[in-house]
Design an enzyme around this catalytic site. Structure first.
Site, mmCIF file in Angstrom:
data_model
loop_
_atom_site.group_PDB
_atom_site.id
_atom_site.type_symbol
_atom_site.label_atom_id
_atom_site.label_comp_id
_atom_site.label_asym_id
_atom_site.label_seq_id
_atom_site.Cartn_x
_atom_site.Cartn_y
_atom_site.Cartn_z
ATOM 1 N N LYS A 283 0.838 -1.195 0.000
ATOM 2 C CA LYS A 283 0.000 0.000 0.000
ATOM 3 C C LYS A 283 0.877 1.252 0.000
ATOM 4 C CE LYS A 283 -3.766 -2.039 2.733
ATOM 5 N NZ LYS A 283 -4.864 -1.862 1.770
ATOM 6 N N ARG A 358 -10.505 -11.677 1.400
ATOM 7 C CA ARG A 358 -11.344 -12.740 0.849
ATOM 8 C C ARG A 358 -10.630 -14.091 0.914
ATOM 9 N NH1 ARG A 358 -11.451 -9.343 -4.589
ATOM 10 N NH2 ARG A 358 -11.211 -7.795 -2.940
#
Length: 520
Positions: A283, A358
């Site tokens: 990030k 996920r």
């Protein structure tokens, strides 16, 4: 003092500091008993309590600068006795539960240095007494929250007593509602504590310790699965995300069973990424990266919700799965192009290591199905697309069963946590196709929240399932009413409310809590 590499953590550090404080008394009364502050609700049509505490009529209040706009406040000077505060209520006919919450939070916000607070309300006719009691208790306790576990000198003044007065209200019914509000707000504040704690002080194994302590105190069982056990279970998603970390992963299984025959069996799954660097797909170093200690907000809300189930006499069985690890870059980290194997045998091509939530959750969904639950609700800080679409106040809901989705959406009537259904558009499923594996972990550049939900949907089969994406609602940039600056604990009350009425088929209740037995 705990020494771990660069961390020096005093033994006195508490990971759930809100539990260390004494809970305030909340009383519905016919007259006040020596408060520090008396708040009086004043509406646009001049309605207020019959008390003369204000000592000023609406015109005089207006000349002093007071507005009846919802949430406005004015401290009225008094020569002696308690501080008096006028609180704007807007139109009396518009005082729905969310607006009552905002009025209560406004009073708490302007009286943050006082411990004994009273609030006079006009006669209430359009809201059930127990629902009002719950909403006001929640608003007060959530608005007073602050995180000070790492400050040398805590800044907040604890609320010791809250007294509430409304002409003609059933005091016992309103008080029963406030008892529920104390329980639900306590749970929300636990979730806030866990999300606000820095990753240096709360990793997967630390959350395991917290869960065991909370289970012992609040009446639910905790089973912990180590890395070796996760390998035996074939939980390749969680293990893949953990590959770059020096910290051990944990899957925590929480079990609540009611006395007698359960009304149904609800499964809850929470994303527990204790810190998300993005992994190899690192990030950017911006304020959002700083917030990634809160990427375990889903797991925090599931764990916190379990602290309320016994006390609220929930009649369904509830099984929770928390999938916990951090996501870090290193020489051993999983890489773009890698293929992971889930518990179902499904192979997953990695197209972005920052789409890790996920992966961590997919095996828990499979295990919940194997557990034989009637329905699954998962909650996760899953996609930035949710924040971009609905902002910081509203979380999107997806699902494969409309009755369950409707029941989840109906929780907003009682909780004030805003939800909005987005479509589980199957036409986007092809974006998750892989050239070399069964599925990839990333869709296209559009509808990111939907493609993430479609990925999860592949692992629930025919079991009724709903998914809440709290990436936008997990935190507030600034204090706003009962929403605290920092972690909000969003979703905790949704989970509790769903569990309280849960039955297979998820019929929506009539919106009242009067007949819900409360276990003291």
């Amino acid at each position: 003092m705990t020494f771990d590499a660069y961390k020096l953590i005093p033994d006195t550090f508490s990971r759930v500091p809100s539990l260390d404080r004494m809970e305030p008394q909340i009383q519905w009364v016919s007259e006040f008993d020596d408060p520090d502050v008396i708040g009086v609700l004043v509406t646009e049509d001049g309605a207020s309590s019959s008390s003369s505490a204000l000592g000023m009529d609406p015109d005089a209040l207006g000349r002093a600068g007071f507005s009846t706009k919802l949430g406005s406040t004015l401290v009225v000077p008094t020569a002696r006795g308690p501080v008096v505060v006028a609180v704007g209520g807007g139109k009396a006919t518009d005082l729905t539960l969310p607006r009552w919450r905002e009025a209560m939070a406004a009073l708490i916000g302007v009286t943050s240095n006082h411990q004994r607070i009273a609030f006079e309300l006009p006669a209430v006719t359009n809201v059930a007494a127990d629902a009002l009691g719950q909403a006001l208790a929640e608003a007060a306790l959530l608005a007073r929250y602050s995180y000070s576990a790492l400050r040398s000198t805590p800044e907040n003044v604890p609320l010791v007593l809250l007294q509430l007065l409304s002409p003609g209200i059933d005091l016992d019914v309103a008080a029963a509602g406030s008892d529920v509000g104390v329980t639900t707000s306590r749970a929300t504040n636990i979730a806030r504590d866990l999300c606000n704690a820095p990753a240096s002080h709360l990793m997967a194994t630390d959350l395991e310790d917290v869960a065991v302590e909370l289970g012992s105190r609040f009446g639910f069982a905790v089973e912990s699965f180590t890395k070796e056990q996760l390998i035996d279970l074939g939980c390749g998603g969680l293990l893949g995300v953990n590959a770059g970390s020096v910290e051990e992963p944990r899957m925590l299984k929480l079990t609540y069973r009611p006395e007698g025959e359960p009304a149904g069996h609800l499964g809850l799954v929470g994303k527990g990424i204790m810190y998300d660097s993005g992994g190899i797909s690192l990030k950017p170093s911006d304020p959002m990266h700083l917030l990634m200690k809160m990427d375990m907000g889903g797991a925090a809300s599931v764990l916190a919700s379990f602290t309320a189930l016994h006390e609220l006499n929930v009649r369904a069985s509830v099984t929770g799965f928390l999938m916990c690890t951090d996501n870090m870059p290193s020489g051993s980290a999983y890489k773009l192009g890698d293929v992971l194997t889930a518990r179902t045998g499904t192979t997953i091509e990695i197209k972005n290591t920052d789409a890790e939530g996920r992966l961590a959750m997919c095996d828990a969904l499979t295990l919940a199905v194997e557990e034989g639950v009637d329905a699954i609700l998962d909650i996760a800080t899953l996609t930035g697309a949710a924040l971009m679409a609905l902002g910081q106040l509203t979380a999107p809901v997806f699902g494969n069963d409309q009755a369950l989705v409707d029941r989840v959406l109906a929780t907003e009537q009682h909780t004030g946590e805003q939800l909005w259904q987005l479509p589980l558009e199957r036409g986007y499923r092809s974006q998750l196709d892989s050239d070399i594996a069964d599925i990839s972990n990333l869709g296209g550049k559009y509808a990111g929240s939907t493609t993430a939900a479609l990925f999860l949907a592949d692992f629930v089969g025919d079991t009724a399932w709903a998914h809440i994406d709290i990436a936008g609602t997990m935190q507030c940039d600034a204090k706003a009413g009962w929403r605290s600056k920092g972690a909000t604990g969003f979703g905790t009350q949704v989970l509790i409310d769903l569990a309280r009425d849960f039955t297979p088929g998820c019929e929506i209740s009539d919106g009242t809590h009067i007949n819900r037995p409360f276990r003291k």
